[in-house]
Design an enzyme around this catalytic site. Structure first.
Site, short mmCIF file in Angstrom:
data_model
loop_
_atom_site.label_atom_id
_atom_site.label_comp_id
_atom_site.label_asym_id
_atom_site.label_seq_id
_atom_site.Cartn_x
_atom_site.Cartn_y
_atom_site.Cartn_z
N SER A 136 8.43 -3.34 -7.39
CA SER A 136 8.90 -4.22 -6.32
C SER A 136 10.35 -4.56 -6.62
O SER A 136 10.80 -4.44 -7.77
CB SER A 136 8.06 -5.51 -6.33
N TYR A 149 3.50 -12.77 -10.86
CA TYR A 149 3.66 -11.54 -10.06
C TYR A 149 5.00 -10.86 -10.37
O TYR A 149 5.04 -9.66 -10.65
CB TYR A 149 3.57 -11.86 -8.56
N1 LIG Z 1 4.23 -5.95 0.95
C1 LIG Z 1 5.28 -6.29 0.22
O1 LIG Z 1 6.11 -7.10 0.64
C2 LIG Z 1 5.48 -5.64 -1.13
C3 LIG Z 1 6.77 -5.70 -1.71
C4 LIG Z 1 6.96 -5.11 -2.96
C5 LIG Z 1 5.92 -4.47 -3.60
N2 LIG Z 1 4.67 -4.43 -3.02
C6 LIG Z 1 3.60 -3.76 -3.76
O2 LIG Z 1 3.09 -2.70 -2.96
C7 LIG Z 1 1.77 -2.38 -3.39
C8 LIG Z 1 0.88 -2.21 -2.18
O3 LIG Z 1 0.74 -3.44 -1.51
P1 LIG Z 1 0.85 -3.59 0.08
O4 LIG Z 1 2.09 -4.33 0.38
O5 LIG Z 1 0.62 -2.30 0.74
O6 LIG Z 1 -0.33 -4.64 0.34
P2 LIG Z 1 -1.81 -4.49 0.94
O7 LIG Z 1 -1.74 -4.00 2.34
O8 LIG Z 1 -2.46 -5.80 0.66
O9 LIG Z 1 -2.45 -3.35 0.04
C9 LIG Z 1 -2.89 -3.57 -1.27
C10 LIG Z 1 -3.84 -2.45 -1.66
O10 LIG Z 1 -4.28 -2.69 -3.02
C11 LIG Z 1 -5.70 -2.67 -3.04
N3 LIG Z 1 -6.24 -3.58 -4.04
C12 LIG Z 1 -5.94 -4.89 -4.21
N4 LIG Z 1 -6.71 -5.43 -5.18
C13 LIG Z 1 -7.50 -4.42 -5.63
C14 LIG Z 1 -8.52 -4.33 -6.62
N5 LIG Z 1 -8.92 -5.41 -7.32
N6 LIG Z 1 -9.14 -3.14 -6.83
C15 LIG Z 1 -8.78 -2.05 -6.10
N7 LIG Z 1 -7.83 -2.07 -5.15
C16 LIG Z 1 -7.20 -3.23 -4.92
C17 LIG Z 1 -6.12 -3.11 -1.63
O11 LIG Z 1 -7.41 -2.60 -1.30
P3 LIG Z 1 -8.79 -3.43 -1.20
O12 LIG Z 1 -8.46 -4.82 -0.76
O13 LIG Z 1 -9.58 -2.62 -0.25
O14 LIG Z 1 -9.33 -3.38 -2.60
C18 LIG Z 1 -5.06 -2.42 -0.78
O15 LIG Z 1 -5.43 -1.09 -0.51
C19 LIG Z 1 1.34 -3.52 -4.33
O16 LIG Z 1 1.44 -3.09 -5.67
C20 LIG Z 1 2.38 -4.62 -4.05
O17 LIG Z 1 2.56 -5.46 -5.15
C21 LIG Z 1 4.44 -4.99 -1.79
#
Ligand SMILES: NC(=O)c1ccc[n+]([C@@H]2O[C@H](COP(=O)([O-])OP(=O)(O)OC[C@H]3O[C@@H](n4cnc5c(N)ncnc54)[C@H](OP(=O)(O)O)[C@@H]3O)[C@@H](O)[C@H]2O)c1
Length: 257
Positions: A136, A149
């Site tokens: 991130s 985080y």
């Molecule tokens: N969105 C942002 O602003 C942002 C910015 C920087 C970095 N990121 C990073 O991007 C990555 C993806 O996040 P996203 O933004 O796409 O959010 P998201 O839509 O909430 O997706 C998160 C994914 O992680 C899975 N996950 C969460 N907890 C889990 C667990 N205990 N076991 C297995 N799978 C799990 C969720 O699936 P289930 O709930 O089905 O398990 C979902 O598929 C993350 O690492 C996040 O930190 C996001």
């Protein structure tokens, strides 16, 4: 030659769009997350496109034995590992729930490290492979009001950069994708609906995934999607750390604070 990509967190957001990109290029995929129904829907969509096999492994990466259990259920060799699953916990450190934060460390750090440890030796032996770790822009500086985080993402970035160096010349490339605020399920999961961080300049998941995918294919060590995010990340890297920490605190505060 047919390749297989393992994508964690493929049930929504950035991971889902990454899975679509791999499948579009004819790569078989292994889709991992807890939401089995969503993974099965995505697998059916990807297989309908023709020419790819999509495997579903539903499991909770917060469980200490998850990475080992996942590797035992793999259908075969993994050529590309995408450690994308992750979530955030927002709030002052003294008030946030420890159990939730330990789960976050387990998913964002431990499972990512263990999967890399278990799958990298095979890639090196085959002299080809790629690892894309989703960090991130939070990785570049401390994050008051979301301290654990931000620290977890600093770990992901640091580990990825070190492994990119260690794997030079092995045929394996390691990349860290560092998105800024992105419209996904992340905001709700982190309890950040009120945060000013997502007020403006939010990217969509597909654009982030496309930049991450291309950056990974071109072997970049650090991929920061979006011009504004790249500009901010380099500014943050060279500005005094105390000042940046204060700025981040202001951004992390809720509207009206
Ligand atoms: N969105 C942002 O602003 C942002 C910015 C920087 C970095 N990121 C990073 O991007 C990555 C993806 O996040 P996203 O933004 O796409 O959010 P998201 O839509 O909430 O997706 C998160 C994914 O992680 C899975 N996950 C969460 N907890 C889990 C667990 N205990 N076991 C297995 N799978 C799990 C969720 O699936 P289930 O709930 O089905 O398990 C979902 O598929 C993350 O690492 C996040 O930190 C996001």
């Amino acid at each position: 030659m047919k390749e297989t990509a393992l994508i964690t967190g493929a049930s929504s957001g950035i991971g889902l769009d990454l899975a679509r990109l791999f499948a579009k290029d004819g790569c078989d995929v292994v889709l991992v997350a807890r939401s089995e129904g969503k993974l099965r829907e995505l697998a059916a969509e990807l297989e309908r496109g023709g020419g790819v096999t999509a495997h579903v492994i539903a499991l909770d990466l917060a469980r200490p034995d998850a990475a080992e259990a996942l590797v035992q259920r793999l259908p075969g060799d993994v050529d590309i590992l995408v450690n994308n699953a992750g979530f955030g916990v927002a709030g002052p450190f003294v008030e946030t729930d420890l159990a939730k934060e330990l789960e976050m460390i387990q998913v964002n750090i431990v499972a990512l490290t263990e999967l890399t440890k278990l799958l990298l030796p095979g890639m090196i032996a085959r002299r080809r492979g790629r690892i894309l770790n989703v960090a991130s822009t939070a990785a570049f500086q401390p994050g008051p009001l979301m301290a654990v985080y931000y620290a977890s993402k600093a770990y992901v970035l640091s580990l990825s950069e070190a492994l990119a160096n260690e794997t030079e010349g092995t045929g394996v490339r390691v990349s860290a994708l560092c998105p800024g605020p992105t419209e996904t399920g992340f905001v709700a999961a982190a309890g950040m609906v009120e945060s000013k961080l997502f007020d403006a300049n939010v990217m969509d998941a597909r654009s982030v995934a496309v930049e991450g995918y291309r950056g990974m294919l071109s072997g970049k060590t650090i991929v920061i999607p979006g011009f504004r995010n790249r500009l901010l990340a380099s500014g943050y890297r060279f500005a005094p750390r105390g000042l940046i920490t204060k700025v981040v605190r202001g951004i992390q505060e809720r509207r009206g604070d």
